[in-house]
Design a protein around this motif. Structure first.
Motif, PDB file in Angstrom:
ATOM      1  N   GLY A 406      48.681  57.552 -12.455  1.00 24.07           N
ATOM      2  CA  GLY A 406      47.404  56.971 -12.115  1.00 24.07           C
ATOM      3  C   GLY A 406      46.618  56.432 -13.290  1.00 24.07           C
ATOM      4  O   GLY A 406      45.478  56.003 -13.122  1.00 24.07           O
ATOM      5  N   THR A 410      48.234  52.332 -13.411  1.00 21.09           N
ATOM      6  CA  THR A 410      47.072  51.621 -12.885  1.00 21.09           C
ATOM      7  C   THR A 410      46.731  50.409 -13.747  1.00 21.09           C
ATOM      8  O   THR A 410      46.442  49.314 -13.239  1.00 21.09           O
ATOM      9  CB  THR A 410      45.867  52.570 -12.806  1.00 21.09           C
ATOM     10  N   TYR A 441      48.965  55.108  -3.685  1.00 18.36           N
ATOM     11  CA  TYR A 441      48.236  55.898  -4.682  1.00 18.36           C
ATOM     12  C   TYR A 441      47.794  55.027  -5.862  1.00 18.36           C
ATOM     13  O   TYR A 441      46.623  55.070  -6.280  1.00 18.36           O
ATOM     14  CB  TYR A 441      49.141  57.043  -5.140  1.00 18.36           C
ATOM     15  N   THR A 442      48.697  54.216  -6.410  1.00 19.87           N
ATOM     16  CA  THR A 442      48.311  53.355  -7.527  1.00 19.87           C
ATOM     17  C   THR A 442      47.327  52.277  -7.081  1.00 19.87           C
ATOM     18  O   THR A 442      46.458  51.857  -7.858  1.00 19.87           O
ATOM     19  CB  THR A 442      49.540  52.700  -8.181  1.00 19.87           C
ATOM     20  N   CYS A 445      43.984  54.034  -7.105  1.00 20.58           N
ATOM     21  CA  CYS A 445      43.543  54.181  -8.500  1.00 20.58           C
ATOM     22  C   CYS A 445      43.033  52.853  -9.052  1.00 20.58           C
ATOM     23  O   CYS A 445      42.043  52.806  -9.803  1.00 20.58           O
ATOM     24  CB  CYS A 445      44.691  54.694  -9.365  1.00 20.58           C
ATOM     25  N   SER A 446      43.692  51.770  -8.691  1.00 23.82           N
ATOM     26  CA  SER A 446      43.296  50.448  -9.189  1.00 23.82           C
ATOM     27  C   SER A 446      41.943  50.020  -8.633  1.00 23.82           C
ATOM     28  O   SER A 446      41.238  49.213  -9.251  1.00 23.82           O
ATOM     29  CB  SER A 446      44.364  49.408  -8.818  1.00 23.82           C
ATOM     30  N   THR A 448      39.480  52.369  -7.702  1.00 21.64           N
ATOM     31  CA  THR A 448      38.434  53.296  -8.158  1.00 21.64           C
ATOM     32  C   THR A 448      38.228  53.257  -9.668  1.00 21.64           C
ATOM     33  O   THR A 448      37.141  53.598 -10.146  1.00 21.64           O
ATOM     34  CB  THR A 448      38.767  54.743  -7.747  1.00 21.64           C
ATOM     35  N   ASP A 449      39.249  52.865 -10.425  1.00 19.69           N
ATOM     36  CA  ASP A 449      39.198  53.007 -11.883  1.00 19.69           C
ATOM     37  C   ASP A 449      39.139  51.664 -12.615  1.00 19.69           C
ATOM     38  O   ASP A 449      39.602  51.544 -13.740  1.00 19.69           O
ATOM     39  CB  ASP A 449      40.415  53.808 -12.374  1.00 19.69           C
ATOM     40  N   SER A 465      45.597  60.901  -2.650  1.00 18.88           N
ATOM     41  CA  SER A 465      44.271  60.656  -3.214  1.00 18.88           C
ATOM     42  C   SER A 465      43.874  61.745  -4.196  1.00 18.88           C
ATOM     43  O   SER A 465      43.068  61.504  -5.095  1.00 18.88           O
ATOM     44  CB  SER A 465      43.215  60.534  -2.104  1.00 18.88           C
ATOM     45  N   GLY A 499      44.454  61.830 -12.773  1.00 23.34           N
ATOM     46  CA  GLY A 499      45.325  61.179 -11.808  1.00 23.34           C
ATOM     47  C   GLY A 499      44.898  61.352 -10.366  1.00 23.34           C
ATOM     48  O   GLY A 499      45.693  61.083  -9.462  1.00 23.34           O
ATOM     49  N   SER A 500      43.671  61.792 -10.114  1.00 21.89           N
ATOM     50  CA  SER A 500      43.202  62.030  -8.741  1.00 21.89           C
ATOM     51  C   SER A 500      42.000  61.141  -8.432  1.00 21.89           C
ATOM     52  O   SER A 500      40.850  61.503  -8.726  1.00 21.89           O
ATOM     53  CB  SER A 500      42.837  63.510  -8.562  1.00 21.89           C
ATOM     54  N   PRO A 501      42.211  59.974  -7.838  1.00 21.80           N
ATOM     55  CA  PRO A 501      41.119  59.021  -7.600  1.00 21.80           C
ATOM     56  C   PRO A 501      40.095  59.503  -6.579  1.00 21.80           C
ATOM     57  O   PRO A 501      38.989  58.945  -6.507  1.00 21.80           O
ATOM     58  CB  PRO A 501      41.842  57.763  -7.122  1.00 21.80           C
TER      59      PRO A 501
END
Length: 576
Positions: A406, A410, A441-442, A445-446, A448-449, A465, A499-501
Motif C-alpha cells: 500500500g 500505490t 486494495y491498491t 490506497c491510491s 486515500t493517500d 481496507s 498499509g491500511s487505508p
C-alpha cells in the motif's frame, strides 16, 4: 456483456496415460469434468453436479495409471469417476489427488491449520499419513517406480522459503532441495524416477534445476533471463515441456535434458498447464484477441483447438491491440504496463481507467481481457499496470513490496495516472482506477493517500481496507501469504498501519463503487462493510453492492453481468 459472460473457460487439463484423451474442467455456468480426444472430436461430460468454482484455484483431475478412472475434487472432497462415464464414488475429504497405483491415491487433507499428505485405498479409504507432522504440504507429485511422492513445504520459521521433500509409503522422508529465504516450485520426477526437475528463484529468476536423486547432485538447467515453470517430462525422459514467462508474456517451450537447450513451440499470449500427448503437447492458451481455449500443439508448431469456439458475437467483435509502455514511479523504479487506446481518441481527449491486477504476485499481460475490450469499445483508454510486487520481472522486483504493502505500489498507480495525463489524447480530469482483490486494495490506497487526488473516481471489487483485521479474518492460505510478505501485525505494526487505508478515509474526496461477495473467505466481506460504514459516517459519496451467492470472485453469470453493468453506469456518470 452477456456474450462475454457466455464464453466458456477450460482449465486444468490432464492427459490420459496412453496419450489419447484429455480430462479438463469446463467453466460455463457449472464447473464440471469433461474429456475430449487429443485428436479432436466431440467432448464428453463426465459430471453434472459439480457447482461453480473459482477457476484460478481449480485442482487438476488425475488419471489412474490404467486409464480407467479419473480422480477429481468436489466441495472439499475427492471423488473418482469411470473415464468412460458412470456414477462417481466419494473417496475421502481432501484435495490435490494423485495416483500411486490403480487403487491407491495420495491426497492433501487439512487438520488443525496444517495440510498433510495421506494415502488412501479406493476400497478402504482410511487415511494414512505419508508426510511428517509439522510439514504444511502445498502440492504433491508421484515418483515413478519408487512408491513415493515429492512435495512442496515451507520450512519452519522461514516464511519466504519453500522446499521440495521426498516421502515414501514406507515412512521415509528427506529434504531434496531448499535455500533459506528462497522459493522452490514445480517439482517433477523423471519417468524413470532417477531425476528431479524443479524451478527456483534462488538466482534472481525462476530457473530450472535438475537433481540426481541417487547422488544428490544438483545443477542449473536454464540460463535465460526469464521465469520457467509448469514443467512436465516427456515419456522418454529426454526433454521437458515448460512455460517461459517474462514481462506479462508467455511462451510454450521445450527444454532438452541434460543439455538445457530451449526451443519455442508456440510464442506469445498466455500459456499454462502443458502436458505431453505423445510428441505433441496439450495446453491452455489465450491472448488479447483469443478467448481461453484448450489446444494441441504438434512438433511442427501447428495449433489445433480441442474445445468449441466462443459465441459468434465475440468472434465478430473488433478488438484493440495493446501497446506496451514503461514509465518511472516516484522513486525512479521502472513500471511496465499494457495500454489499450480507443479508436475515438483521434477525435479528442478520452477518459481512462488504470487497472492494477490482483495477487499481488500476478501480472497483467497478453491475455484475454474482454471487460477491458468492452470499455475500450465504449471510448475508454485502459492501462493494466504491473506495479512492484508483480511476477515476471525477477525476484527483486517481485519482492519490492514486501513490508511495503500500500505504499510503493500505490505510488506506482499514481505514476500511471501521471503517465496517462501526459499523453495528450487522455483527459487528465477523467481518469478512474479499478481493481479486484489486491488491485482493489491498491486502488483504495491510491484514492486515500494522494494529496493531488489524481483519480476522478474508483471501483473497488472485493478488496482489503484494513490489512491487520484482514489478517485476523481471512482463511489460512490468505493469512499466511500476508505474513510471508508483511510479517505478522505484532511484528510489523507500523507497516500494517501504513498499509491500511481504512484509517485515512477522511482524505478520500472522490466517489467510489464498492462490491463484495458475501461468501468471500479470502478477503472477508467485513473489509468492504467497514469501509462503507466509515464512508457513511464521514458523508462520502459511494455506491455499495454485495452478492449473496459469491465468494472471492464473481463466478456466476448473473452477479458478473450485474456488477459490470453497475460499473459501466458508475464510470459513465462520473467520466463520460
Amino acid at each position: 456483456m452477456e456474450a462475454i459472460v457466455a464464453v466458456e473457460r477450460p482449465v486444468v487439463p490432464s492427459v490420459s496415460p496412453d496419450g489419447t484423451t484429455v480430462a479438463f474442467v469446463l467453466h460455463r455456468g457449472t464447473s464440471d469434468l469433461w474429456t475430449v480426444p487429443v485428436t479432436g472430436g466431440p467432448p464428453t461430460r463426465l459430471t453434472t453436479d459439480r457447482g461453480v468454482t473459482i477457476w484460478w484455484w481449480e485442482t487438476p483431475p488425475a488419471w489412474s495409471p490404467d486409464g480407467e478412472a479419473i480422480a477429481f475434487t468436489k466441495d472439499g472432497e475427492v471423488w473418482v469417476v469411470p473415464a468412460q462415464g458412470g456414477p462417481g464414488s466419494r473417496i475421502h475429504e481432501g484435495d490435490h489427488p494423485i495416483w500411486l497405483d490403480d487403487r491407491t491415491l495420495a491426497l492433501i487433507i487439512e487438520r488443525d491449520d496444517e495440510a498433510r499428505g495421506v494415502i488412501v485405498d479406493r476400497q478402504d479409504a482410511w487415511p494414512s499419513a505419508i508426510t511428517p507432522k509439522g510439514h504444511d504440504v502445498y502440492s504433491m507429485s508421484p515418483v515413478p517406480g519408487a512408491d513415493a511422492v515429492v512435495y512442496l513445504t515451507q520450512p519452519a520459521g522461514d516464511r519466504k522459503a519453500a522446499e521440495v521433500w521426498w516421502a515414501g509409503r514406507d515412512g521415509e522422508s528427506r529434504r531434496l532441495t531448499g535455500v533459506p529465504g528462497m522459493h522452490d516450485s514445480s517439482p517433477a520426477a523423471s519417468p524413470d524416477g532417477t531425476t528431479l526437475v524443479f524451478a527456483s528463484e534462488r538466482e534472481g529468476r525462476y530457473h530450472l534445476y535438475v537433481l540426481d536423486l541417487a547422488a544428490g547432485e544438483e545443477r542449473r538447467l536454464t540460463e535465460e533471463d526469464a521465469d520457467f515453470g509448469d514443467v512436465a517430462w516427456h515419456g522418454d525422459g529426454s526433454r521437458l515441456v515448460a512455460i517461459r514467462s517474462n514481462r506479462g508474456r508467455h511462451d510454450l517451450v521445450t527444454v532438452a535434458c541434460p543439455e538445457g537447450e530451449v526451443t519455442v513451440l508456440a510464442a506469445g499470449g498466455e500459456w499454462s498447464a502443458p502436458a505431453w500427448a505423445g510428441d505433441s503437447v496439450v495446453a491452455l492458451h489465450e491472448d488479447w484477441q483469443t478467448p481461453p481455449r484448450l489446444v494441441r500443439v504438434d512438433p511442427d508448431g501447428t495449433i489445433s483447438e480441442l474445445t468449441g469456439p466462443p459465441p459468434a458475437e465475440i468472434t465478430a467483435s473488433p478488438r484493440v491491440r495493446f501497446e506496451e509502455i514503461t514509465f518511472g514511479s516516484d522513486d525512479g523504479l521502472e513500471i511496465h504496463g499494457y495500454l489499450y487506446r480507443p479508436s475515438r481518441a483521434d477525435q479528442g481527449p478520452v477518459p481512462a481507467v488504470v487497472y492494477p491486477h490482483g495477487g499481488p504476485i500476478e501480472a497483467y499481460g497478453d491475455s484475454w481481457d474482454p471487460h477491458a475490450q468492452y470499455f475500450v469499445d465504449k471510448g475508454y483508454a485502459w492501462l493494466g499496470i504491473n506495479f512492484r510486487g508483480s511476477a515476471g520481472y525477477g525476484r527483486d522486483f517481485e519482492r519490492a513490496n514486501h513490508g511495503n504493502w500500500g505504499v510503493g505500489d500505490t505510488q506506482d498507480c499514481l505514476a500511471a495516472a501521471d503517465f496517462l495525463a501526459g499523453l495528450g489524447w487522455v483527459d487528465s480530469d477523467r481518469i478512474a482506477i479499478f481493481g479486484a482483490s489486491y488491485g482493489s486494495y491498491t486502488a483504495l490506497c491510491s484514492l486515500t493517500d494522494d494529496p493531488r487526488h489524481r483519480f476522478a473516481c474508483g471501483v473497488l471489487k472485493y478488496g482489503d481496507s484494513d490489512i491487520a483485521r484482514s489478517w485476523a479474518q481471512s482463511e489460512r492460505g490468505a493469512r499466511e501469504e500476508l505474513e510471508m510478505m508483511m510479517g505478522t501485525p505484532a511484528e510489523s505494526r507500523e507497516a500494517y498501519r501504513l498499509g491500511s487505508p481504512l484509517q485515512r478515509v477522511e482524505s478520500l474526496i472522490r466517489p467510489v463503487l464498492v462490491a463484495h461477495g458475501e461468501k468471500d473467505d479470502v478477503v472477508h466481506p467485513d473489509q468492504s462493510g467497514s469501509l462503507v460504514d466509515e464512508l457513511k459516517r464521514l458523508g462520502k459519496t459511494f455506491e455499495y453492492v454485495t452478492y449473496p451467492s459469491e465468494g472471492h470472485g464473481l463466478m456466476r453469470a448473473g452477479p458478473e453481468i450485474h456488477f459490470y453493468r453497475r460499473m459501466e453506469r458508475f464510470l459513465d456518470w462520473h467520466l463520460m
